[in-house]
Design a protein around this motif. Structure first.
Motif, PDB file in Angstrom:
ATOM      1  N   LEU A 455       0.828  -1.199   0.000  1.00  0.00           N
ATOM      2  CA  LEU A 455       0.000   0.000   0.000  1.00  0.00           C
ATOM      3  C   LEU A 455       0.867   1.255   0.000  1.00  0.00           C
ATOM      4  O   LEU A 455       1.977   1.252   0.534  1.00  0.00           O
ATOM      5  N   PRO A 456       0.403   2.362  -0.571  1.00  0.00           N
ATOM      6  CA  PRO A 456       1.186   3.594  -0.603  1.00  0.00           C
ATOM      7  C   PRO A 456       1.392   4.170   0.795  1.00  0.00           C
ATOM      8  O   PRO A 456       0.617   3.901   1.723  1.00  0.00           O
ATOM      9  N   ALA A 457       2.421   4.983   0.929  1.00  0.00           N
ATOM     10  CA  ALA A 457       2.788   5.527   2.234  1.00  0.00           C
ATOM     11  C   ALA A 457       1.658   6.319   2.873  1.00  0.00           C
ATOM     12  O   ALA A 457       1.488   6.309   4.097  1.00  0.00           O
ATOM     13  N   GLU A 458       0.869   6.995   2.061  1.00  0.00           N
ATOM     14  CA  GLU A 458      -0.203   7.823   2.621  1.00  0.00           C
ATOM     15  C   GLU A 458      -1.289   6.993   3.298  1.00  0.00           C
ATOM     16  O   GLU A 458      -2.137   7.527   4.027  1.00  0.00           O
ATOM     17  N   ASP A 459      -1.296   5.679   3.072  1.00  0.00           N
ATOM     18  CA  ASP A 459      -2.297   4.830   3.709  1.00  0.00           C
ATOM     19  C   ASP A 459      -1.986   4.558   5.178  1.00  0.00           C
ATOM     20  O   ASP A 459      -2.822   4.008   5.902  1.00  0.00           O
ATOM     21  N   THR A 460      -0.796   4.922   5.644  1.00  0.00           N
ATOM     22  CA  THR A 460      -0.449   4.690   7.042  1.00  0.00           C
ATOM     23  C   THR A 460      -1.419   5.394   7.973  1.00  0.00           C
ATOM     24  O   THR A 460      -1.878   4.823   8.969  1.00  0.00           O
ATOM     25  N   ALA A 461      -1.762   6.648   7.648  1.00  0.00           N
ATOM     26  CA  ALA A 461      -2.681   7.411   8.499  1.00  0.00           C
ATOM     27  C   ALA A 461      -4.063   6.766   8.531  1.00  0.00           C
ATOM     28  O   ALA A 461      -4.696   6.654   9.587  1.00  0.00           O
ATOM     29  N   SER A 462      -4.544   6.303   7.376  1.00  0.00           N
ATOM     30  CA  SER A 462      -5.870   5.696   7.343  1.00  0.00           C
ATOM     31  C   SER A 462      -5.882   4.369   8.087  1.00  0.00           C
ATOM     32  O   SER A 462      -6.887   4.010   8.723  1.00  0.00           O
ATOM     33  N   MET A 463      -4.774   3.619   8.052  1.00  0.00           N
ATOM     34  CA  MET A 463      -4.699   2.381   8.825  1.00  0.00           C
ATOM     35  C   MET A 463      -4.735   2.685  10.313  1.00  0.00           C
ATOM     36  O   MET A 463      -5.368   1.960  11.093  1.00  0.00           O
ATOM     37  N   GLY A 464      -4.056   3.746  10.720  1.00  0.00           N
ATOM     38  CA  GLY A 464      -4.095   4.143  12.121  1.00  0.00           C
ATOM     39  C   GLY A 464      -5.498   4.515  12.555  1.00  0.00           C
ATOM     40  O   GLY A 464      -5.930   4.193  13.666  1.00  0.00           O
ATOM     41  N   LEU A 465      -6.232   5.208  11.665  1.00  0.00           N
ATOM     42  CA  LEU A 465      -7.604   5.580  11.972  1.00  0.00           C
ATOM     43  C   LEU A 465      -8.471   4.340  12.111  1.00  0.00           C
ATOM     44  O   LEU A 465      -9.303   4.234  13.029  1.00  0.00           O
ATOM     45  N   ARG A 466      -8.286   3.359  11.225  1.00  0.00           N
ATOM     46  CA  ARG A 466      -9.049   2.119  11.338  1.00  0.00           C
ATOM     47  C   ARG A 466      -8.706   1.388  12.626  1.00  0.00           C
ATOM     48  O   ARG A 466      -9.579   0.796  13.266  1.00  0.00           O
ATOM     49  N   ALA A 467      -7.432   1.406  13.007  1.00  0.00           N
ATOM     50  CA  ALA A 467      -7.033   0.741  14.245  1.00  0.00           C
ATOM     51  C   ALA A 467      -7.714   1.365  15.453  1.00  0.00           C
ATOM     52  O   ALA A 467      -8.110   0.667  16.390  1.00  0.00           O
TER      53      ALA A 467
END
Length: 491
Positions: A455-467
């Motif tokens: 996944l692209p680097a910008e997806d890190t923030a969205s993964m954190g939000l899902r967590a």
């Protein structure tokens, strides 16, 4: 015991050279020219993608049993079965249908290969990695769990080698439909199953997330007794011992209540007998107390001399009165068989029960399998070889454990130089997950999972939000751990 030629050993060779250097003809090199399935996958990606149902129906050996109504927006759900050889060394012999389910988001999404290590439910849910990467999920039932059992059942074919080959064939068959990154996962025995698959076929998937997956030495590993001897306060540990002893001291009162409560659940104890089922249940009590509980349970331990029904009720709350029943032992026989032949299990503290115990050292997985185990000896080499491979050569592996989970006694070790990591949830039990880790550890886990999933680097923030909002997920999210206290998974 059935083994694959050279595979004992392949892992033994791996300890010296790396598995990539052993039996290389079975696993294509990463630098090799694209295989036919890869070319097919590239072609599918370039053309207008056909409907996933039609693609699934075109896979040789795969049956689409049912497509069920969409469980959430943008997700399709299928019940599948895949034809497997009972013996991968003799693929033209007996075959059986292995049950699977598929959560489908898109062909471009990462694919999570999930295992419980047991049977599966055909109700839709997603594992934590599936939710975090918003991927597809292929959930595979372990061989020899009904209905995924060969007929006739040759129990010598229930091994980590054969199960790993099941997963290997499934990956080979379905990768052309899902050309993105693949991540395997599972909790407890499912996590163990995922690690064994990686050990035998390290390039099948790109990474593995294994939850609370233990590695045991022998069928009565004494390390677990030592671990349990340090959990909680001295007072709590003593109260657990007093409770266990009182139950056995008061058998005449407790057994009829124990049997009646089991009958209320529709269970019988004909295989072990009520007396032995009660004793094995109370031996399991200390382990189960911490496996799914915490220090708050210490306050529920009754004072000595209370009503016998209170003793039975607490056993039911902590262990479950169906745990040693005929139907549950029959369902979990494949697990107990594997524990008795390859996986190993834990020993129980029994010194405080002298004089009231009738089956000392009898609580062993071999005693729980409802058929004669004499023809099936324990293999002491299987787990050390896997453990050595995971530590020395296991790449892109994320291990999550609970600090107070007794199974953490047998936690696998990994090496950071292999881009592999191990985390413990503080105060956590057998339900430990990435979303329960401390912030710093969670950040590392999410970043590596994102990278491994492509996944692209910008997806890190969205993964954190899902967590942080996992409880609001559109589908139930789990680590895939099967809670045996509640009996077999139900459809």
């Amino acid at each position: 015991m059935t083994r694959f030629p050279g595979r004992p050993l392949v892992l033994a060779c791996a300890l010296a050279l790396g598995l990539q250097a052993c039996g290389g003809g079975e696993v294509p090199s990463e630098a090799a020219a694209p295989s036919a399935p890869e070319v097919q996958a590239q072609s599918l990606a370039q053309d207008a993608a056909p409907d996933i149902l039609a693609q699934l129906q075109a896979v040789p050996g795969l049956t689409v049993v049912q497509e069920r109504p969409a469980p959430a927006p943008g997700i399709r759900f299928f019940v599948l079965s895949y034809e497997q050889p009972a013996d991968h060394l003799h693929p033209n012999g007996t075959r059986f249908q292995q049950r699977m389910t598929l959560l489908f988001r898109s062909a471009e999404a990462p694919t999570v290969l999930a295992s419980t290590g047991y049977g599966i439910s055909t109700f839709p849910y997603q594992t934590e990695p599936t939710y975090l990467v918003q991927g597809n999920q292929l959930l595979v039932e372990h061989r020899f769990f009904t209905p995924s059992i060969p007929q006739p059942a040759n129990w010598r074919l229930l091994s980590i080698e054969q199960a790993a080959a099941d997963h290997h064939r499934i990956v080979q068959a379905l990768k052309p439909l899902f050309p993105g990154k693949w991540i395997s996962t599972g909790g407890s025995k499912g996590g163990m199953t995922s690690l064994y698959h990686r050990a035998f076929f390290p390039r099948d998937v790109d990474a593995t997330v294994a939850y609370v997956a233990p590695n045991s030495y022998g069928t009565q590993d004494p390390r677990y007794v030592k671990f349990l001897g340090k959990l909680g306060t001295p007072e709590c540990r003593e109260n657990i011992r007093v409770f266990q002893r009182e139950v056995l001291e008061r058998r005449a009162e407790v057994e009829p209540l124990f049997q009646a409560a089991g009958a209320a659940y529709g269970r019988t104890y004909d295989f072990l007998g009520v007396d032995k089922a009660l004793e094995f249940t109370i031996l399991e009590f200390a382990f189960a107390f911490w496996q799914y509980g915490d220090a708050s349970l210490c306050d529920l331990l009754p004072p000595k001399g209370g009503p016998a029904q209170g003793l039975v009720d607490l056993m039911d709350d902590v262990v479950g009165l169906t745990y040693m029943s005929d139907s549950d032992l029959d369902y979990y026989a494949p697990y107990d068989f594997q524990a008795a032949t390859q996986l190993g299990s834990y020993a129980s503290a029994e010194e405080h029960l002298r004089g009231v115990q009738r089956y000392p050292r009898g609580y062993d997985p071999r005693a729980l399998v409802p058929f004669d185990m004499k023809p099936y000896p324990f293999n002491p080499f299987a787990m050390p070889l896997v453990e050595g491979w995971v530590k020395a050569f296991g790449e892109r592996i994320l291990l999550v454990y609970g600090e107070n989970d007794p199974w953490s006694t047998g936690a696998f070790s990994v090496s950071a130089r292999n881009d592999s990591y191990r985390f413990f949830e503080p105060g956590g039990n057998h339900s430990a997950r990435i979303t329960g880790l401390p912030e710093a550890d969670q950040a590392v886990a999410l970043e590596r999972l994102r990278t491994w999933a492509g996944l692209p680097a910008e997806d890190t923030a969205s993964m954190g939000l899902r967590a942080r909002s996992v409880k609001a997920a559109e589908l139930p999210v789990t680590t895939g751990v099967v809670d045996r206290r509640r009996g077999p998974p139900r459809d």
